[in-house]
Motif scaffolding. Structure first.
Motif, PDB file in Angstrom:
ATOM      1  N   ALA A  34       0.218 -34.103  43.507  1.00  0.00           N
ATOM      2  CA  ALA A  34       1.390 -34.955  44.322  1.00  0.00           C
ATOM      3  C   ALA A  34       1.561 -35.421  45.454  1.00  0.00           C
ATOM      4  CB  ALA A  34       2.810 -33.984  43.329  1.00  0.00           C
ATOM      5  N   GLY A  35       1.581 -36.097  46.071  1.00  0.00           N
ATOM      6  CA  GLY A  35       2.112 -36.320  47.484  1.00  0.00           C
ATOM      7  C   GLY A  35       1.652 -36.350  48.754  1.00  0.00           C
ATOM      8  N   GLU A  36      -0.190 -36.501  47.416  1.00  0.00           N
ATOM      9  CA  GLU A  36      -1.349 -36.979  48.417  1.00  0.00           C
ATOM     10  C   GLU A  36      -1.854 -38.917  47.661  1.00  0.00           C
ATOM     11  OE1 GLU A  36      -4.687 -34.744  48.189  1.00  0.00           O
ATOM     12  OE2 GLU A  36      -3.826 -32.778  48.514  1.00  0.00           O
ATOM     13  N   PRO A  37      -2.274 -39.691  48.289  1.00  0.00           N
ATOM     14  CA  PRO A  37      -3.140 -40.859  48.381  1.00  0.00           C
ATOM     15  C   PRO A  37      -3.375 -40.850  47.806  1.00  0.00           C
ATOM     16  CG  PRO A  37      -3.271 -40.826  50.518  1.00  0.00           C
ATOM     17  CD  PRO A  37      -2.708 -39.034  50.303  1.00  0.00           C
ATOM     18  N   PRO A  38      -3.363 -42.271  46.268  1.00  0.00           N
ATOM     19  CA  PRO A  38      -4.692 -41.737  46.019  1.00  0.00           C
ATOM     20  C   PRO A  38      -6.068 -42.412  45.220  1.00  0.00           C
ATOM     21  CG  PRO A  38      -3.578 -44.366  45.413  1.00  0.00           C
ATOM     22  CD  PRO A  38      -2.924 -43.153  46.400  1.00  0.00           C
ATOM     23  N   LEU A  39      -7.069 -41.389  44.859  1.00  0.00           N
ATOM     24  CA  LEU A  39      -8.018 -41.558  45.336  1.00  0.00           C
ATOM     25  C   LEU A  39      -8.504 -42.898  44.767  1.00  0.00           C
ATOM     26  CD1 LEU A  39     -10.315 -38.162  44.059  1.00  0.00           C
ATOM     27  CD2 LEU A  39      -9.669 -39.138  46.660  1.00  0.00           C
ATOM     28  N   LYS A  40      -9.420 -43.384  45.572  1.00  0.00           N
ATOM     29  CA  LYS A  40     -10.177 -45.411  45.332  1.00  0.00           C
ATOM     30  C   LYS A  40     -11.127 -44.927  45.138  1.00  0.00           C
ATOM     31  CE  LYS A  40      -6.795 -47.584  48.445  1.00  0.00           C
ATOM     32  NZ  LYS A  40      -6.228 -48.180  49.521  1.00  0.00           N
ATOM     33  N   VAL A  41     -11.655 -46.002  43.755  1.00  0.00           N
ATOM     34  CA  VAL A  41     -13.174 -46.417  43.454  1.00  0.00           C
ATOM     35  C   VAL A  41     -13.587 -47.150  44.363  1.00  0.00           C
ATOM     36  CG1 VAL A  41     -14.325 -46.670  41.835  1.00  0.00           C
ATOM     37  CG2 VAL A  41     -12.682 -45.866  41.209  1.00  0.00           C
ATOM     38  N   VAL A  42     -14.889 -47.060  45.675  1.00  0.00           N
ATOM     39  CA  VAL A  42     -15.328 -47.894  46.426  1.00  0.00           C
ATOM     40  C   VAL A  42     -17.659 -48.103  45.590  1.00  0.00           C
ATOM     41  CG1 VAL A  42     -14.072 -47.478  47.493  1.00  0.00           C
ATOM     42  CG2 VAL A  42     -16.348 -46.354  47.523  1.00  0.00           C
ATOM     43  N   MET A  43     -17.642 -49.082  46.148  1.00  0.00           N
ATOM     44  CA  MET A  43     -19.170 -49.510  45.627  1.00  0.00           C
ATOM     45  C   MET A  43     -19.819 -48.783  47.072  1.00  0.00           C
ATOM     46  SD  MET A  43     -18.625 -50.274  42.617  1.00  0.00           S
ATOM     47  CE  MET A  43     -20.433 -51.323  41.953  1.00  0.00           C
ATOM     48  N   ILE A  44     -21.130 -48.242  46.840  1.00  0.00           N
ATOM     49  CA  ILE A  44     -21.441 -47.731  47.744  1.00  0.00           C
ATOM     50  C   ILE A  44     -23.077 -47.739  47.013  1.00  0.00           C
ATOM     51  CG2 ILE A  44     -22.299 -45.074  48.834  1.00  0.00           C
ATOM     52  CD1 ILE A  44     -19.209 -44.302  48.289  1.00  0.00           C
ATOM     53  N   ASP A  45     -23.616 -48.110  48.527  1.00  0.00           N
ATOM     54  CA  ASP A  45     -25.072 -49.003  47.996  1.00  0.00           C
ATOM     55  C   ASP A  45     -25.592 -47.229  47.508  1.00  0.00           C
ATOM     56  OD1 ASP A  45     -28.073 -48.891  48.545  1.00  0.00           O
ATOM     57  OD2 ASP A  45     -27.797 -50.895  49.425  1.00  0.00           O
ATOM     58  N   ARG A  46     -27.010 -47.475  46.416  1.00  0.00           N
ATOM     59  CA  ARG A  46     -27.224 -46.282  45.787  1.00  0.00           C
ATOM     60  C   ARG A  46     -28.449 -45.905  46.856  1.00  0.00           C
ATOM     61  NH1 ARG A  46     -29.971 -48.586  42.758  1.00  0.00           N
ATOM     62  NH2 ARG A  46     -32.679 -48.935  43.823  1.00  0.00           N
ATOM     63  N   LYS A  47     -28.847 -46.268  48.283  1.00  0.00           N
ATOM     64  CA  LYS A  47     -29.497 -45.931  49.145  1.00  0.00           C
ATOM     65  C   LYS A  47     -29.258 -44.657  49.702  1.00  0.00           C
ATOM     66  CE  LYS A  47     -33.286 -49.306  48.061  1.00  0.00           C
ATOM     67  NZ  LYS A  47     -33.394 -50.851  49.265  1.00  0.00           N
ATOM     68  N   ASN A  48     -27.616 -45.031  50.058  1.00  0.00           N
ATOM     69  CA  ASN A  48     -26.876 -44.452  50.763  1.00  0.00           C
ATOM     70  C   ASN A  48     -26.160 -43.385  49.865  1.00  0.00           C
ATOM     71  OD1 ASN A  48     -26.368 -47.354  52.540  1.00  0.00           O
ATOM     72  ND2 ASN A  48     -27.088 -45.765  53.665  1.00  0.00           N
ATOM     73  N   ILE A  49     -26.810 -43.249  48.690  1.00  0.00           N
ATOM     74  CA  ILE A  49     -26.121 -41.468  48.403  1.00  0.00           C
ATOM     75  C   ILE A  49     -27.236 -40.179  48.965  1.00  0.00           C
ATOM     76  CG2 ILE A  49     -25.568 -40.810  46.539  1.00  0.00           C
ATOM     77  CD1 ILE A  49     -24.245 -43.587  45.338  1.00  0.00           C
ATOM     78  N   ILE A  50     -27.275 -39.271  48.578  1.00  0.00           N
ATOM     79  CA  ILE A  50     -27.817 -38.371  49.106  1.00  0.00           C
ATOM     80  C   ILE A  50     -27.559 -37.816  48.105  1.00  0.00           C
ATOM     81  CG2 ILE A  50     -29.119 -36.559  51.035  1.00  0.00           C
ATOM     82  CD1 ILE A  50     -29.235 -39.564  51.519  1.00  0.00           C
ATOM     83  N   VAL A  51     -28.526 -36.926  47.500  1.00  0.00           N
ATOM     84  CA  VAL A  51     -28.911 -35.978  46.636  1.00  0.00           C
ATOM     85  C   VAL A  51     -27.768 -34.149  47.176  1.00  0.00           C
ATOM     86  CG1 VAL A  51     -30.002 -34.420  44.719  1.00  0.00           C
ATOM     87  CG2 VAL A  51     -30.354 -37.327  44.889  1.00  0.00           C
ATOM     88  N   ASN A  52     -27.779 -33.635  46.701  1.00  0.00           N
ATOM     89  CA  ASN A  52     -26.907 -32.488  46.700  1.00  0.00           C
ATOM     90  C   ASN A  52     -27.663 -31.680  46.557  1.00  0.00           C
ATOM     91  OD1 ASN A  52     -25.871 -30.236  47.170  1.00  0.00           O
ATOM     92  ND2 ASN A  52     -23.336 -30.991  46.395  1.00  0.00           N
ATOM     93  N   PRO A  53     -28.578 -30.810  47.738  1.00  0.00           N
ATOM     94  CA  PRO A  53     -29.693 -30.011  47.182  1.00  0.00           C
ATOM     95  C   PRO A  53     -29.083 -28.431  46.437  1.00  0.00           C
ATOM     96  CG  PRO A  53     -28.980 -29.688  49.674  1.00  0.00           C
ATOM     97  CD  PRO A  53     -28.326 -31.173  48.757  1.00  0.00           C
ATOM     98  N   ASP A  54     -28.067 -28.782  46.131  1.00  0.00           N
ATOM     99  CA  ASP A  54     -26.924 -27.172  45.321  1.00  0.00           C
ATOM    100  C   ASP A  54     -27.107 -27.961  44.199  1.00  0.00           C
ATOM    101  OD1 ASP A  54     -26.158 -25.556  48.186  1.00  0.00           O
ATOM    102  OD2 ASP A  54     -24.398 -26.884  48.180  1.00  0.00           O
ATOM    103  N   ASN A  55     -26.842 -28.706  43.731  1.00  0.00           N
ATOM    104  CA  ASN A  55     -26.789 -28.847  42.617  1.00  0.00           C
ATOM    105  C   ASN A  55     -28.488 -28.591  41.622  1.00  0.00           C
ATOM    106  OD1 ASN A  55     -25.935 -30.405  40.089  1.00  0.00           O
ATOM    107  ND2 ASN A  55     -27.447 -31.557  40.214  1.00  0.00           N
TER     108      ASN A  55
END
Length: 459
Positions: A18-39
């Motif tokens: 409550a009180g925060e703007p809603p999170l929006k779904v955006v389209m992101i190029d797959r090549k710009n998504i970096i895998v998280n090493p902690d995973n």
């Protein structure tokens, strides 16, 4: 997904505090998504073939979660299996997933990243036992640090249970494994070589041994030494030459060493050894020798620290067998144990086979291992137990769950011992349809697992 830092993102309609703007779904190029090493430190990606087919048919049902690295790239927080499946589809020529739906999270620091990663994975898919322990340890480290810095109100344990969706009992078992078991056990758990309940039993044995040592240390010292620790023998010829002769004729410790030097068991241990030679695991051996026993992978088909009907207990490792009765304990390499049993004619009679274990025997052992895992799950605290009755005066509670064939599995809980965190607060029994006992009355967790496995084999 569990509640907490992240909320359900199903149908691409994320909700926010409550009180925060809603999170929006955006389209992101797959090549710009970096895998998280902690995973990869906590989770295993595993086979994504079924997930890939689902995405190919139905698209991505749930957006990925990322954080903006402010350099045109985004670090992945939740959804690496989805990302992996989309990358495989792209390699197969499916161009529909070059851009992926994502929710950009606003996180303040690395700890927030890790908590978000764990929250996203905690209930999003079926975790292995190794993953459960790894995420518990990672989250506990973060929350403990926050508690120390005054950033966490309340107990670390309560927050762990809230984020991971654990019961207090499940959290206690994970903590016992984390605090007491070594790296070898954790590696076996991660590789799927033992179950979570198997690792928990090891932790219980370590705790029990430590408590016994503490009690022994508090006890007044007797005039004559009492040797409480196992006698471990070095069987090399050089070591045998250095074993001193006893200067006290009735010293049991020295007596055991003399027996070992002579290649024999102490007199008190032969009835226990004979019972060990009759146990089920010996039937799959190609030969009764140190090498033959080690090749049989004994640790996969037996449980350690179990009682013997003739008295005392036996504890197995891949290289040694330890026998104890009252104050006497002796630990022997399998080679010495096998030789001593053969000398007096109590070694098991084995049928000659061309290979270590026939195909039929291997199948039987795999089947028994599967049934044992089922038995371990049934006695888990989170299993579907139903309260039968409570004895208020003695603070005992009785729970049950049905078994095939009209039988019932019972758990008797000593609530006083449970409150004191005693590891043996619960005892178990199996009753048949006519209310007769299949088990030998109320038994320990270790014994009932074996009894339940045998019941499944009969059914």
């Amino acid at each position: 997904m569990s509640t907490g830092l992240l909320h359900s993102l199903l149908d691409a309609q994320p909700s926010t505090p409550a009180g925060e703007p809603p999170l929006k779904v955006v389209m992101i190029d797959r090549k710009n998504i970096i895998v998280n090493p902690d995973n990869h430190k906590i989770y295993v990606i595993g086979d994504v073939s079924r997930l890939k087919e689902d995405i190919k048919t139905n698209g991505i049902r749930q957006p990925l979660e990322v954080v903006d690295l402010e350099d045109g790239n985004y670090k992945l927080i939740g959804g690496e299996r989805r990302l992996t499946a989309c990358e495989e589809l792209a390699r197969e020529g499916d161009t529909r997933f070059n851009a992926l739906p994502c929710v950009i999270l606003k996180l303040k620091n690395d700890d927030d990243d890790k908590i978000a990663l764990i929250t996203a994975n905690a209930t999003a898919r079926e975790l292995t036992d190794g993953e459960r322990l790894a995420q518990y340890e990672a989250l506990k480290e973060i929350l403990t640090r926050r508690k120390k810095n005054g950033q966490l109100q309340g107990k670390v344990r309560d927050e762990l249970c809230r984020i991971l969706g654990l019961s207090a009992g499940a959290a206690a078992r994970l903590n016992a494994i984390s605090e007491n078991c070594g790296d070898d056990t954790k590696r076996e758990l991660r590789a799927g070589e033992i179950t979570l309940m198997g690792a928990y039993r090891r932790a219980q044995e370590i705790i029990a041994a430590r408590m016994a040592q503490q009690e022994a240390a508090k006890a007044p010292k007797p005039d004559k030494p009492v040797y409480e620790k196992p006698v471990v023998f070095d069987c090399s010829p050089k070591a045998a030459e250095t074993i001193p002769e006893s200067t006290v004729e009735d010293d049991e410790f020295e007596l055991d060493r003399k027996m070992e030097k002579a290649g024999k068991l102490p007199e008190w241990a032969y009835s226990q050894a004979a019972e060990i030679c009759r146990e089920d695991w010996t039937k799959c051996l190609s030969e009764f020798s140190g090498e033959g026993i080690r090749k049989s992978k004994i640790m996969e088909y037996t449980h350690t620290g179990h009682p013997l009907q003739c008295g005392g207990y036996v504890h197995y490792t891949s290289s040694t067998v330890s026998i104890g009765v009252d104050t006497h304990r002796i630990e022997l390499p399998w080679e010495k144990f096998a030789d001593a049993c053969k000398e007096v004619g109590i070694a098991p009679a084995l049928k000659p086979v061309e290979s270590e274990v026939s195909g039929q025997q291997e199948e039987q052992q795999r089947g028994k291992k599967t049934l044992k895992k089922l038995a371990e799950k049934m006695i888990d605290e989170d299993a579907p137990w139903e309260l039968f009755v409570k004895q208020v005066m003695f603070q005992l509670a009785y729970y049950s769950q049905p078994l095939p064939g009209g039988a019932k599995l019972w758990m008797r809980r000593d609530e006083i011992r449970k409150e004191a965190n005693f590891y043996n607060a619960d005892s178990y029994a199996i009753t048949l349809q006519d209310n007769t006992f299949f088990s030998k009355g109320w038994e320990s967790e270790e014994s009932i697992i074996e009894r339940l496995t045998k019941y499944f084999e009969l059914k």
